[in-house]
Motif scaffolding. Sequence first.
Motif, PDB file in Angstrom:
ATOM      1  N   ALA A 146       0.954  -1.375   0.115  1.00  0.00           N
ATOM      2  CA  ALA A 146       0.114   0.027   0.110  1.00  0.00           C
ATOM      3  C   ALA A 146       0.841   1.312  -0.001  1.00  0.00           C
ATOM      4  CB  ALA A 146      -0.788   0.037   1.321  1.00  0.00           C
ATOM      5  N   VAL A 147       1.760   1.311   0.734  1.00  0.00           N
ATOM      6  CA  VAL A 147       2.696   2.517   0.930  1.00  0.00           C
ATOM      7  C   VAL A 147       3.498   2.586  -0.652  1.00  0.00           C
ATOM      8  CG1 VAL A 147       4.841   3.199   1.857  1.00  0.00           C
ATOM      9  CG2 VAL A 147       3.411   2.302   3.427  1.00  0.00           C
ATOM     10  N   TRP A 148       3.920   1.525  -1.167  1.00  0.00           N
ATOM     11  CA  TRP A 148       4.321   1.527  -2.490  1.00  0.00           C
ATOM     12  C   TRP A 148       3.624   2.280  -3.258  1.00  0.00           C
ATOM     13  CZ3 TRP A 148       6.156  -3.606  -5.740  1.00  0.00           C
ATOM     14  CH2 TRP A 148       6.701  -3.028  -6.828  1.00  0.00           C
ATOM     15  N   LEU A 149       2.515   1.582  -3.538  1.00  0.00           N
ATOM     16  CA  LEU A 149       1.278   2.085  -4.533  1.00  0.00           C
ATOM     17  C   LEU A 149       1.013   3.569  -4.375  1.00  0.00           C
ATOM     18  CD1 LEU A 149      -0.881  -1.039  -5.140  1.00  0.00           C
ATOM     19  CD2 LEU A 149       0.648   0.166  -6.945  1.00  0.00           C
ATOM     20  N   ILE A 150       0.870   4.081  -3.203  1.00  0.00           N
ATOM     21  CA  ILE A 150       0.263   5.392  -2.925  1.00  0.00           C
ATOM     22  C   ILE A 150       1.424   6.360  -3.231  1.00  0.00           C
ATOM     23  CG2 ILE A 150      -0.525   6.819  -1.090  1.00  0.00           C
ATOM     24  CD1 ILE A 150      -1.847   4.563   0.217  1.00  0.00           C
ATOM     25  N   LEU A 151       2.743   6.152  -2.506  1.00  0.00           N
ATOM     26  CA  LEU A 151       3.779   6.986  -2.804  1.00  0.00           C
ATOM     27  C   LEU A 151       4.072   7.276  -4.569  1.00  0.00           C
ATOM     28  CD1 LEU A 151       6.107   6.242   0.080  1.00  0.00           C
ATOM     29  CD2 LEU A 151       4.591   8.074  -0.078  1.00  0.00           C
ATOM     30  N   HIS A 152       3.865   5.767  -5.203  1.00  0.00           N
ATOM     31  CA  HIS A 152       4.002   6.044  -6.472  1.00  0.00           C
ATOM     32  C   HIS A 152       3.048   6.974  -7.234  1.00  0.00           C
ATOM     33  CE1 HIS A 152       5.842   4.794 -10.502  1.00  0.00           C
ATOM     34  NE2 HIS A 152       4.527   4.844 -10.948  1.00  0.00           N
ATOM     35  N   THR A 153       1.771   6.558  -6.900  1.00  0.00           N
ATOM     36  CA  THR A 153       0.846   7.523  -7.615  1.00  0.00           C
ATOM     37  C   THR A 153       0.791   8.877  -7.334  1.00  0.00           C
ATOM     38  OG1 THR A 153      -0.635   5.393  -7.406  1.00  0.00           O
ATOM     39  CG2 THR A 153      -1.729   7.326  -7.647  1.00  0.00           C
ATOM     40  N   LEU A 154       1.394   9.362  -6.024  1.00  0.00           N
ATOM     41  CA  LEU A 154       1.314  10.647  -5.732  1.00  0.00           C
ATOM     42  C   LEU A 154       2.647  11.356  -6.354  1.00  0.00           C
ATOM     43  CD1 LEU A 154      -0.397  10.603  -2.115  1.00  0.00           C
ATOM     44  CD2 LEU A 154      -1.341  11.269  -4.277  1.00  0.00           C
ATOM     45  N   HIS A 155       3.626  10.514  -6.719  1.00  0.00           N
ATOM     46  CA  HIS A 155       4.866  10.909  -7.456  1.00  0.00           C
ATOM     47  C   HIS A 155       5.785  11.558  -5.932  1.00  0.00           C
ATOM     48  CE1 HIS A 155       3.128  10.465 -11.326  1.00  0.00           C
ATOM     49  NE2 HIS A 155       2.091  11.433 -10.943  1.00  0.00           N
ATOM     50  N   LEU A 156       5.877  10.818  -4.905  1.00  0.00           N
ATOM     51  CA  LEU A 156       6.514  10.958  -3.788  1.00  0.00           C
ATOM     52  C   LEU A 156       7.755  10.109  -3.837  1.00  0.00           C
ATOM     53  CD1 LEU A 156       3.786  11.729  -1.290  1.00  0.00           C
ATOM     54  CD2 LEU A 156       5.267  13.289  -2.297  1.00  0.00           C
ATOM     55  N   PRO A 157       8.709  10.530  -3.129  1.00  0.00           N
ATOM     56  CA  PRO A 157       9.867   9.466  -2.902  1.00  0.00           C
ATOM     57  C   PRO A 157       9.340   8.176  -2.335  1.00  0.00           C
ATOM     58  CG  PRO A 157      10.627  11.688  -2.182  1.00  0.00           C
ATOM     59  CD  PRO A 157       8.938  11.739  -2.345  1.00  0.00           C
ATOM     60  N   HIS A 158       9.784   7.177  -2.829  1.00  0.00           N
ATOM     61  CA  HIS A 158       9.373   5.666  -2.483  1.00  0.00           C
ATOM     62  C   HIS A 158      10.058   5.310  -1.049  1.00  0.00           C
ATOM     63  CE1 HIS A 158      13.474   4.264  -3.999  1.00  0.00           C
ATOM     64  NE2 HIS A 158      13.148   3.444  -3.029  1.00  0.00           N
ATOM     65  N   ASP A 159      11.012   6.209  -0.597  1.00  0.00           N
ATOM     66  CA  ASP A 159      11.693   5.913   0.817  1.00  0.00           C
ATOM     67  C   ASP A 159      11.503   6.800   1.687  1.00  0.00           C
ATOM     68  OD1 ASP A 159      13.046   7.737  -0.397  1.00  0.00           O
ATOM     69  OD2 ASP A 159      15.022   6.899   0.077  1.00  0.00           O
ATOM     70  N   ARG A 160      10.313   7.818   1.544  1.00  0.00           N
ATOM     71  CA  ARG A 160      10.096   8.957   2.390  1.00  0.00           C
ATOM     72  C   ARG A 160       8.505   8.913   2.583  1.00  0.00           C
ATOM     73  NH1 ARG A 160      13.426  13.145   2.263  1.00  0.00           N
ATOM     74  NH2 ARG A 160      12.025  13.948   4.352  1.00  0.00           N
ATOM     75  N   LEU A 161       8.020   8.323   3.758  1.00  0.00           N
ATOM     76  CA  LEU A 161       6.609   8.340   4.213  1.00  0.00           C
ATOM     77  C   LEU A 161       6.188   9.293   5.205  1.00  0.00           C
ATOM     78  CD1 LEU A 161       3.696   6.953   4.156  1.00  0.00           C
ATOM     79  CD2 LEU A 161       4.455   5.150   5.417  1.00  0.00           C
ATOM     80  N   GLU A 162       6.942   9.264   6.175  1.00  0.00           N
ATOM     81  CA  GLU A 162       6.591   9.862   7.437  1.00  0.00           C
ATOM     82  C   GLU A 162       6.335  11.361   7.215  1.00  0.00           C
ATOM     83  OE1 GLU A 162       6.115   8.881  10.653  1.00  0.00           O
ATOM     84  OE2 GLU A 162       6.172   6.686   9.863  1.00  0.00           O
ATOM     85  N   PRO A 163       6.916  12.274   6.604  1.00  0.00           N
ATOM     86  CA  PRO A 163       6.686  13.672   6.097  1.00  0.00           C
ATOM     87  C   PRO A 163       5.397  13.930   5.618  1.00  0.00           C
ATOM     88  CG  PRO A 163       8.997  13.234   5.554  1.00  0.00           C
ATOM     89  CD  PRO A 163       8.218  11.955   5.739  1.00  0.00           C
ATOM     90  N   PHE A 164       5.138  13.036   5.006  1.00  0.00           N
ATOM     91  CA  PHE A 164       3.801  13.153   4.268  1.00  0.00           C
ATOM     92  C   PHE A 164       2.497  12.695   4.787  1.00  0.00           C
ATOM     93  CE2 PHE A 164       7.250  12.829   1.086  1.00  0.00           C
ATOM     94  CZ  PHE A 164       7.431  14.066   0.965  1.00  0.00           C
ATOM     95  N   LEU A 165       2.387  12.045   5.689  1.00  0.00           N
ATOM     96  CA  LEU A 165       1.438  11.159   6.374  1.00  0.00           C
ATOM     97  C   LEU A 165       0.065  12.143   6.436  1.00  0.00           C
ATOM     98  CD1 LEU A 165       3.036   8.394   8.761  1.00  0.00           C
ATOM     99  CD2 LEU A 165       1.661   8.058   6.748  1.00  0.00           C
ATOM    100  N   ASP A 166       0.412  13.197   6.920  1.00  0.00           N
ATOM    101  CA  ASP A 166      -0.830  14.184   7.409  1.00  0.00           C
ATOM    102  C   ASP A 166      -0.984  15.168   6.404  1.00  0.00           C
ATOM    103  OD1 ASP A 166      -1.384  12.954   9.899  1.00  0.00           O
ATOM    104  OD2 ASP A 166       0.405  13.829  10.680  1.00  0.00           O
ATOM    105  N   ALA A 167      -0.283  15.081   5.120  1.00  0.00           N
ATOM    106  CA  ALA A 167      -0.556  15.939   3.850  1.00  0.00           C
ATOM    107  C   ALA A 167      -1.919  15.742   3.516  1.00  0.00           C
ATOM    108  CB  ALA A 167       0.409  15.634   2.874  1.00  0.00           C
TER     109      ALA A 167
END
Length: 304
Positions: free
Chosen positions: A41-62
């Motif tokens: 789920a992390v992989w698909l969501i970050l890819h779809t949003l064009h976000l770095p695949h190894d950076r989740l925490e800074p974007f969780l509440d975006a």
Amino acid sequence: MTTRPTDELITLRDWLRYAVSQFNAAGLHFGHGCDNAYDEAVWLILHTLHLPHDRLEPFLDARLTAAERLAVHHVLQQRIARRLPAAYLTNQAWLGEFSFYVDERVIVPRSYFANLLEEEFAPWIESPAQVRSALDLCTGSGCLAILMALTFPDAEVDAVDLSTDALAVAQRNIADYGLAAQVRPIHSDLFGALAGRRYDLIVSNPPYVTQAAMDALPQEYRHEPALALAAGADGLDIVRRILVEAATHLQPGGLLAVEVGHNRDLVETAFPELPLTWIDTAGGEEKIFIIQREQLPAAQAAAT
């Protein structure tokens, strides 16, 4: 009025929770890069949003825009409804730190060779400079041929496959890495089109799935080309041919390395006379065997 997920789920955290719940409820199978619902789920969501695949925490509440929510919902529904591997939805697969284009013309790369090549095939190859010619047999997406070219920069690398569709994907990846001068895609049924060619190193991740395993494959794996998976009743139809023919395509002292997954017992039962060395890598134990040219039956027969 019906409430839709795209109306209620606002932040990336909301969508991640929803995706994991939906994946688990749908009973999806994982094994094409991720082994659990959360990571996929992390992989698909970050890819779809064009976000770095190894950076989740800074974007969780975006907060996602309406268009982003629709895009994420669409890719999650595709994963669930069609049981498509995530790599086919993103057209991207990873081996270690290296990314490759993939689609349904090739299997999703998941080879244990990646770890072995990262270590430059030590201790079986003393120095990368020793390898001047190399062959990736059953290349698929070309990923192992590319990793060999990067590991052995002095080597000319042939990337062989029976599937012209797979070779088209391999050619794209070779071009993406700027290796067209070093890696040559060749259409061939194993060694059929390689008359007169000899190599210091041959690696192969061939089809090795048994008929019983093919019959039991989860739906996700049925999107992959059967040609790249199925290998007869015991999974060794292709391995047998490789072992018979490889000696005539290896330089003196050359190495053959073949990945057979969980089939070590089947291989040793079929070839009890061969002195195979089984390799442990960070990705798995005893999934690859190595044998020198002089230990192969054809080479031994020629020497007598």
